[in-house]
Scaffold this active site. Structure first.
Site, PDB file in Angstrom:
ATOM      1  N   GLY A  20       1.556  -4.703   3.732  1.00  0.00           N
ATOM      2  CA  GLY A  20       1.265  -5.866   3.028  1.00  0.00           C
ATOM      3  C   GLY A  20       2.621  -6.677   3.220  1.00  0.00           C
ATOM      4  N   ALA A  21       3.202  -6.936   4.227  1.00  0.00           N
ATOM      5  CA  ALA A  21       4.558  -7.619   4.559  1.00  0.00           C
ATOM      6  C   ALA A  21       4.443  -9.085   4.477  1.00  0.00           C
ATOM      7  CB  ALA A  21       5.238  -7.213   5.663  1.00  0.00           C
ATOM      8  N   ASN A  22       3.309  -9.712   4.625  1.00  0.00           N
ATOM      9  CA  ASN A  22       3.103 -10.871   5.064  1.00  0.00           C
ATOM     10  C   ASN A  22       3.148 -11.835   3.767  1.00  0.00           C
ATOM     11  OD1 ASN A  22       0.218  -9.582   5.139  1.00  0.00           O
ATOM     12  ND2 ASN A  22      -0.130 -11.778   4.504  1.00  0.00           N
ATOM     13  N   GLY A  24       3.684 -12.475  -0.751  1.00  0.00           N
ATOM     14  CA  GLY A  24       4.438 -11.969  -2.107  1.00  0.00           C
ATOM     15  C   GLY A  24       5.527 -10.794  -2.052  1.00  0.00           C
ATOM     16  N   GLY A  26       5.787  -8.030  -0.809  1.00  0.00           N
ATOM     17  CA  GLY A  26       5.964  -7.355   0.505  1.00  0.00           C
ATOM     18  C   GLY A  26       6.778  -8.207   1.186  1.00  0.00           C
ATOM     19  N   SER A 148       1.414  -0.417 -10.938  1.00  0.00           N
ATOM     20  CA  SER A 148       1.222  -1.341 -11.729  1.00  0.00           C
ATOM     21  C   SER A 148       1.162  -0.975 -13.115  1.00  0.00           C
ATOM     22  CB  SER A 148      -0.245  -2.013 -11.395  1.00  0.00           C
ATOM     23  OG  SER A 148      -0.673  -3.106 -12.310  1.00  0.00           O
ATOM     24  N   TYR A 173      -9.360  -1.123 -10.260  1.00  0.00           N
ATOM     25  CA  TYR A 173      -8.010  -1.508  -9.880  1.00  0.00           C
ATOM     26  C   TYR A 173      -7.014  -0.414 -10.737  1.00  0.00           C
ATOM     27  CZ  TYR A 173      -3.451  -4.313  -9.404  1.00  0.00           C
ATOM     28  OH  TYR A 173      -2.203  -4.407  -8.980  1.00  0.00           O
TER      29      TYR A 173
HETATM   30  N1  LIG Z   1       1.634  -9.826  -8.577  1.00  0.00           N
HETATM   31  C1  LIG Z   1       1.600  -8.893  -9.478  1.00  0.00           C
HETATM   32  O1  LIG Z   1       1.707  -9.464 -10.633  1.00  0.00           O
HETATM   33  C2  LIG Z   1       1.250  -7.381  -9.428  1.00  0.00           C
HETATM   34  C3  LIG Z   1       1.341  -6.703 -10.493  1.00  0.00           C
HETATM   35  C4  LIG Z   1       1.540  -5.184 -10.665  1.00  0.00           C
HETATM   36  C5  LIG Z   1       1.202  -4.650  -9.064  1.00  0.00           C
HETATM   37  N2  LIG Z   1       1.476  -5.584  -8.070  1.00  0.00           N
HETATM   38  C6  LIG Z   1       1.123  -4.585  -6.834  1.00  0.00           C
HETATM   39  O2  LIG Z   1       2.078  -5.312  -6.027  1.00  0.00           O
HETATM   40  C7  LIG Z   1       1.737  -4.995  -4.636  1.00  0.00           C
HETATM   41  C8  LIG Z   1       1.758  -6.300  -3.874  1.00  0.00           C
HETATM   42  O3  LIG Z   1       0.807  -7.063  -4.261  1.00  0.00           O
HETATM   43  P1  LIG Z   1       1.370  -8.679  -4.204  1.00  0.00           P
HETATM   44  O4  LIG Z   1       1.284  -9.034  -5.807  1.00  0.00           O
HETATM   45  O5  LIG Z   1       2.563  -8.983  -3.473  1.00  0.00           O
HETATM   46  O6  LIG Z   1      -0.106  -9.321  -3.603  1.00  0.00           O
HETATM   47  P2  LIG Z   1      -0.316 -10.403  -2.397  1.00  0.00           P
HETATM   48  O7  LIG Z   1       0.413 -11.490  -2.387  1.00  0.00           O
HETATM   49  O8  LIG Z   1      -1.769 -10.518  -2.658  1.00  0.00           O
HETATM   50  O9  LIG Z   1      -0.051  -9.232  -1.201  1.00  0.00           O
HETATM   51  C9  LIG Z   1      -0.679  -8.207  -1.103  1.00  0.00           C
HETATM   52  C10 LIG Z   1      -0.609  -7.900   0.362  1.00  0.00           C
HETATM   53  O10 LIG Z   1      -1.542  -6.613   0.691  1.00  0.00           O
HETATM   54  C11 LIG Z   1      -2.118  -6.896   1.843  1.00  0.00           C
HETATM   55  N3  LIG Z   1      -3.458  -6.192   2.059  1.00  0.00           N
HETATM   56  C12 LIG Z   1      -4.633  -6.194   1.277  1.00  0.00           C
HETATM   57  N4  LIG Z   1      -5.495  -5.433   1.936  1.00  0.00           N
HETATM   58  C13 LIG Z   1      -4.870  -4.830   2.963  1.00  0.00           C
HETATM   59  C14 LIG Z   1      -5.362  -3.924   4.031  1.00  0.00           C
HETATM   60  N5  LIG Z   1      -6.779  -3.734   3.776  1.00  0.00           N
HETATM   61  N6  LIG Z   1      -4.531  -3.498   4.834  1.00  0.00           N
HETATM   62  C15 LIG Z   1      -3.200  -3.804   4.915  1.00  0.00           C
HETATM   63  N7  LIG Z   1      -2.647  -4.892   3.978  1.00  0.00           N
HETATM   64  C16 LIG Z   1      -3.673  -5.322   2.930  1.00  0.00           C
HETATM   65  C17 LIG Z   1      -2.149  -8.352   1.847  1.00  0.00           C
HETATM   66  O11 LIG Z   1      -2.679  -8.868   3.218  1.00  0.00           O
HETATM   67  P3  LIG Z   1      -3.604 -10.283   3.491  1.00  0.00           P
HETATM   68  O12 LIG Z   1      -2.550 -11.250   3.152  1.00  0.00           O
HETATM   69  O13 LIG Z   1      -3.966 -10.121   4.610  1.00  0.00           O
HETATM   70  O14 LIG Z   1      -4.559 -10.329   2.425  1.00  0.00           O
HETATM   71  C18 LIG Z   1      -1.039  -8.923   1.231  1.00  0.00           C
HETATM   72  O15 LIG Z   1      -0.223  -8.780   2.368  1.00  0.00           O
HETATM   73  C19 LIG Z   1       0.207  -4.404  -4.657  1.00  0.00           C
HETATM   74  O16 LIG Z   1       0.330  -3.204  -4.810  1.00  0.00           O
HETATM   75  C20 LIG Z   1      -0.139  -5.045  -6.078  1.00  0.00           C
HETATM   76  O17 LIG Z   1      -1.102  -4.023  -6.595  1.00  0.00           O
HETATM   77  C21 LIG Z   1       1.363  -6.764  -8.100  1.00  0.00           C
END
Ligand SMILES: NC(=O)c1ccc[n+]([C@@H]2O[C@H](COP(=O)([O-])OP(=O)(O)OC[C@H]3O[C@@H](n4cnc5c(N)ncnc54)[C@H](OP(=O)(O)O)[C@@H]3O)[C@@H](O)[C@H]2O)c1
Length: 301
Positions: A20-22, A24, A26, A148, A173
């Site tokens: 998920g490197a593209n 947030g 990642g 989380s 979730y």
């Molecule tokens: N942000 C917060 O407040 C928060 C809080 C608690 C935990 N987290 C955790 O932090 C982690 C990163 O999330 P983020 O907040 O950075 O959200 P994000 O910006 O939505 O990033 C999520 C990443 O996961 C990728 N992804 C989703 N489905 C996938 C799949 N089937 N195969 C491969 N990649 C996939 C997305 O790809 P696409 O761009 O192609 O969709 C995107 O690159 C997650 O595990 C989330 O549960 C975040």
């Protein structure tokens, strides 16, 4: 002053893989690791979103960035991605199990598992198991699985992990994020039993401004959910701050296997990395082993 990305030691000669490197957390993790001279594999499900992220990072002056196709919602793609890493690099130092999906309408993976359990937990577990042999040969190999605060209300539905009945977007979730921390701890215990020096840690970002919440809202949210996120807006921290706990777990010399890092301030929602509370179910070895067996069975089916 708390720990920041400036405290990451040199990673010259290391290969790191971030799922998920593209976007947030990642993307921020890639930025910080590449700035310390690691080769970073951006493992993403969309080649075009991965290319855009890479272009942006190159414009910032970063290099040693490679792209890898990985759709965690399809275990065939997971296997192909692991094969590619083995053939292309022959080594792996850091694995950041970061990708995640939150609160979509009920959807199934290619193998028929509920999407959040499938992507957030099963896909990462399968990927980790396939990559571990590559990591064992490195001097300081670490697997960091991103969980989380939702772990604290999560519950494993032992008889129906794919929610064939009574689907609850946030309940599913919570289950997947509890599974993340249970997996990270159980993996670390198993590695120790095998006298492996690979370490497994968990980290959570608190609450960080990324695409996670907007995507959840757009895919299935209602106006009450939108209002709740608007009210919480002032406490959201930047994605760069949110990425610090996982970067700390992955690179700090003091971080040990089996630890769980999150933000140290405002009830674990914001701030610099600190050791933080683990959900009781993840501290229970019987429940961890039960989840491990269930997951192996689902991955193998
Ligand atoms: N942000 C917060 O407040 C928060 C809080 C608690 C935990 N987290 C955790 O932090 C982690 C990163 O999330 P983020 O907040 O950075 O959200 P994000 O910006 O939505 O990033 C999520 C990443 O996961 C990728 N992804 C989703 N489905 C996938 C799949 N089937 N195969 C491969 N990649 C996939 C997305 O790809 P696409 O761009 O192609 O969709 C995107 O690159 C997650 O595990 C989330 O549960 C975040």
């Amino acid at each position: 002053m708390g720990w920041t990305a400036d405290d990451i030691p040199s990673l010259e000669g290391c290969v790191a893989l971030v799922t998920g490197a593209n976007s947030g957390l990642g993307l921020e993790s890639v930025r910080a690791l590449a700035a310390r001279q690691s080769t970073v594999i951006l493992a993403c499900r969309s080649r075009s979103r991965a290319e855009s992220a890479k272009t942006r990072l190159i414009e910032e002056g970063l290099s040693r960035l490679d792209l890898l196709d990985l759709d965690l919602a399809d275990l065939v793609s997971v296997e192909q991605a692991a094969d590619t890493v083995r053939e292309r690099y022959g080594q792996l130092d850091l694995l950041l199990n970061n990708a995640g999906v939150m609160a979509p309408p009920r959807t199934l993976t290619a193998q028929g598992h509920e999407l959040q359990f499938g992507v957030n937990h099963l896909g990462h577990m399968a990927l980790t198991q396939k990559l571990l042999p590559l990591m064992a040969q490195r001097p300081d190999p670490r697997v960091v699985t991103v969980t989380s605060g939702a772990q604290y209300f999560g519950r494993i539905r032992w008889d129906d992990p794919s929610w064939s009945m009574g689907y609850d977007r946030y309940g599913a979730y919570g289950q997947s994020k509890l599974a993340n921390v249970m997996f990270a701890l159980e993996l670390d215990g198993r590695l120790r039993e095998q006298n492996s020096h690979v370490r497994s840690l968990a980290a959570h970002p608190g609450i960080a401004r990324t695409d996670l919440q907007p995507t959840a809202l757009a895919s299935g949210g209602n106006r009450f959910e939108a209002l709740a996120y608007r009210l919480m807006d002032p406490i959201f921290q930047s994605a760069a701050m949110g990425a610090l706990p996982q970067l700390h777990a992955a690179t700090a010399a003091t971080a040990q296997g089996g630890e769980h890092y999150g933000p140290g301030g405002l009830a674990g929602l914001r701030g610099h990395p600190a050791l933080c509370r683990i959900a009781p179910a993840a501290l229970d070895p019987e429940q961890r082993q039960r989840l491990w067996q269930l997951s192996e069975q689902l991955i193998g089916d």
